[in-house]
Write an enzyme that holds these catalytic residues in place. Structure first.
Site, mmCIF file in Angstrom:
data_model
loop_
_atom_site.group_PDB
_atom_site.id
_atom_site.type_symbol
_atom_site.label_atom_id
_atom_site.label_comp_id
_atom_site.label_asym_id
_atom_site.label_seq_id
_atom_site.Cartn_x
_atom_site.Cartn_y
_atom_site.Cartn_z
ATOM 1 C CE LYS A 152 -3.674 -2.573 2.231
ATOM 2 N NZ LYS A 152 -4.353 -2.987 3.458
ATOM 3 C CD GLN A 210 -3.212 -4.698 6.560
ATOM 4 O OE1 GLN A 210 -3.112 -3.703 5.844
ATOM 5 N NE2 GLN A 210 -3.870 -5.776 6.174
ATOM 6 C CG ASP A 251 -9.370 -0.538 5.195
ATOM 7 O OD1 ASP A 251 -9.066 -0.719 3.994
ATOM 8 O OD2 ASP A 251 -8.663 -0.909 6.146
#
Ligand code: NAP
Length: 290
Positions: free
Chosen positions: A52, A96, A119
């Site tokens: 990312k 994460q 997200d």
């Protein structure tokens, strides 16, 4: 059969974002900034986060990585999230997953400012998505929709079968494919481990989206001739012929299925890269107000 090439399509998306960032910077605006919070040293998580960060560099975003030990407490992590929520330099951030067992993931997700939740896991964004309001759509479903759009796949009136009901993939894509929009307007069947007549249902799908995490589970006899197959599954299976000692396998028996269908995603190189590109799209979106 047409291969739904996520690698190529995601590169096109990154190129488009790069161009938009150049224009932003030329007009005197700041570069979009994505932050990632990484707790502990889970190998797969480190790989994902590093990818990312590399994507950010490629498209011209600023990025920052907040590394915390796996001994971090829930309170300390929430404090860090609060800092990111308040930091005007950061447009969007991700935590994460998975997190260590002693941390409640739901609590962590709810601590994120929904306007920075790139997200798209915060209940506010899930609600916005379900109500067809502007917001962050989780990256994997968003990436799949983008692939469907860019390959001009007809969805109107089709029977879409989704396998798996996770909060990050199966559940949101089933909502999105039923939306009164393109892509969408499908009649959706959401299947899971308790589904009866599973094979028959899969075989009736015009569009089959598979996210169950069982390598090569979907066999040739379970798919309709001419169907569109989107394979989300990623499983590492041991393979001594590879330097890494493993290979990545999807949930669909690709080699046997591919000649029976109209479109199919490869694994790797299908949904995975589209997921990464969609996160970059969400980060760009975070710089805009809705
Ligand atoms: P998950 O949380 O692992 O859940 C699996 C789902 O599959 C559950 O809903 C389960 O049903 C269902 N299931 C299990 N066995 C089944 C069966 N025999 N028949 C029908 N349904 C069955 O799901 P996930 O997190 O979405 O992950 C799925 C796969 O996608 C994994 O391989 C993961 O690594 C991959 N993935 C890929 C990406 C990407 O970017 N490409 C992103 C996310 C995930 P129950 O609910 O009844 O248990």
């Amino acid at each position: 059969m047409i291969l739904l090439d996520g690698k190529k399509t995601s590169q096109e998306i990154r190129d488009e974002i790069k161009e938009e960032v150049s224009k932003l910077v030329e007009s005197g605006k700041k570069r979009p900034h994505l932050a990632a919070v990484l707790v502990g040293a889970n190998g797969a998580s480190i790989t994902y986060v590093n990818a990312k960060i590399r994507d950010c560099e490629e498209v011209g975003f600023d990025s920052s990585l907040v590394k915390l030990p796996d001994t971090v407490t829930e309170e300390e992590l929430i404090e860090k999230i609060d800092e990111l929520n308040k930091n005007d330099e950061v447009d969007g951030f991700i935590v994460q997953l998975p997190l260590p067992r002693h941390i409640n993931e739901k609590k962590i997700i709810e601590a994120i400012d929904p306007n920075k939740d790139v997200d798209g896991f915060h209940p506010t964004n899930v609600g916005r998505m379900a109500l067809n309001l502007p917001g962050f759509v989780p990256a994997t479903p968003k990436g799949m929709l983008e692939l469907i759009k860019r390959y001009n796949i007809e969805t109107n009136g089709k029977h879409c079968v989704v396998v798996g009901r996770s909060h990050i993939v199966g559940s949101p894509i089933s909502i999105l494919m039923a939306k009164n929009a393109y892509p969408g307007n499908c009649t959706v069947t959401l299947t899971h481990s308790r589904t009866t007549n599973f094979k028959e249902i899969c075989k009736s799908a015009d569009i089959l989206i598979v996210a169950l995490g069982k390598p090569e589970y979907i066999k040739k006899e379970m798919v309709k001739k001419g169907a569109v197959i989107i394979d989300v599954g990623i499983t590492r299976v041991p393979d001594s012929s590879k330097k890494s000692g493993y290979r990545i396998v999807g949930d669909v028996d690709f080699d046997k299925v591919k000649d029976k269908v109209s479109f199919i995603t490869p694994v790797p190189g299908g949904v995975g890269p589209m997921t990464r590109a969609a996160l970059m799209q969400n980060t760009l979106l975070a710089t805009k107000v809705w």
